[in-house]
Design an enzyme around this catalytic site. Sequence first.
Site, PDB file in Angstrom:
ATOM      1  N   ALA A 105       0.814  -1.092   0.059  1.00 29.64           N
ATOM      2  CA  ALA A 105       0.031  -0.004   0.165  1.00 29.64           C
ATOM      3  C   ALA A 105       0.831   1.466  -0.015  1.00 29.64           C
ATOM      4  O   ALA A 105       0.587   2.426  -0.641  1.00 29.64           O
ATOM      5  CB  ALA A 105      -0.953  -0.036   1.249  1.00 29.64           C
TER       6      ALA A 105
ATOM      7  N   GLY B  65       4.955   1.347  -0.388  1.00 27.87           N
ATOM      8  CA  GLY B  65       5.880   1.143  -1.416  1.00 27.87           C
ATOM      9  C   GLY B  65       5.321   1.375  -2.603  1.00 27.87           C
ATOM     10  O   GLY B  65       6.035   1.661  -3.555  1.00 27.87           O
TER      11      GLY B  65
ATOM     12  N   ASN C 136       6.446   2.996  10.082  1.00 28.34           N
ATOM     13  CA  ASN C 136       6.002   3.321  11.330  1.00 28.34           C
ATOM     14  C   ASN C 136       6.867   3.130  12.512  1.00 28.34           C
ATOM     15  O   ASN C 136       7.681   2.313  12.428  1.00 28.34           O
ATOM     16  CB  ASN C 136       4.583   2.545  11.514  1.00 28.34           C
ATOM     17  CG  ASN C 136       3.552   3.632  10.862  1.00 28.34           C
ATOM     18  OD1 ASN C 136       3.545   4.560  10.663  1.00 28.34           O
ATOM     19  ND2 ASN C 136       2.296   2.828  10.452  1.00 28.34           N
TER      20      ASN C 136
ATOM     21  N   LYS D 156       4.369  11.632  15.142  1.00 22.45           N
ATOM     22  CA  LYS D 156       3.419  10.566  14.467  1.00 22.45           C
ATOM     23  C   LYS D 156       2.834   9.754  15.459  1.00 22.45           C
ATOM     24  O   LYS D 156       1.768   9.171  15.525  1.00 22.45           O
ATOM     25  CB  LYS D 156       4.235   9.991  13.358  1.00 22.45           C
ATOM     26  CG  LYS D 156       3.529   8.921  12.615  1.00 22.45           C
ATOM     27  CD  LYS D 156       2.669   9.360  11.474  1.00 22.45           C
ATOM     28  CE  LYS D 156       1.595   8.477  10.812  1.00 22.45           C
ATOM     29  NZ  LYS D 156       2.225   7.558   9.904  1.00 22.45           N
TER      30      LYS D 156
END
Length: 315
Positions: free
Chosen positions: A13, A15, A105, A192
């Site tokens: 989704a 890369g 992440n 984040k």
Amino acid sequence: MSKNTYAIIGSGALGGFYGAKLQKAGLEVHFLLHSDYQHVLENGLIIKSKDGDFNLPQVNAYNHTNKMPKCDVILIGLKTTQNHLLAKFLPPLLKENTVVLLLQNGLGAEPEIAKIIGEDRVIGGVCNLASNKVSFGYIHHIDYGFIRIGRYAINYQIAEITNKMREINQDFENAGVPVNLTEDLLLERWKKLVWNIPYNSLSVILDARTDEIMGDANTRNLVTEIMQEVLESAKSCQRQIPDSHIQKMLDHTDKLQPYLTSMKIDYERRRPLEIEGIIGNPLRMAREAGVKLPKIEMLYQQLKFLDARNRVNNG
């Protein structure tokens, strides 16, 4: 325009989306694929995007990095749960000046990659992207796409912006992807996490979408309290995030269309969860600085239980 060549490790989704945008902009891109290798080799990639749909009927597709050419920039789009593979994947792709851009992440992946390739090659990227892989070679970009990029220096020290980072910035801007260069990668990673820790964790533990979590006064308060703990953690690492950032994240989530977090999707597909990268590593950094985070500690323990049980049931 730069002549950088790109290798995409983990063409899902994230890369797959960024790699496709770079190829569409005219850059040479090489994709490492796993389950959909044969499909993409034969049919290319389809991108459905709020910025305009497009197809790439032909892409450079590979099922092993040994078969790929050495590239200038290696973009890592894998989940952090697969980072143990990078010691094998990265060396065949390295030229003298190759840099690795970690679009992952959580916190704590950069030092691990630095052990494999040297810290001077490592750049971290914090992505604000809502994107799903719908089926083989088919990616749906729902919203956003913005990336903040910073160089990794030992222990996440402040690090200057390099010419290579400016080139990467230009490549992404030419591909229609907004980028912000930063000297403080650690601050961006903590900011984040203010979103990632509460919503990823609670979506799995409570079996809920973001709008359901926000629609209930109890869980909304819980999110706010968890965010407060993330700010405390960042402070323990000498990174100040203003309290106003919490309200900004709450407002941002209120506006989001009903959304399943990446951890919730992984859980439903019975994949390993990114617990260590998103929750465990930040928790340990705060603990080492003497800061207690009871709510995040509880999320961590619950997720470890759910993840283990989920995978036993899968087996």
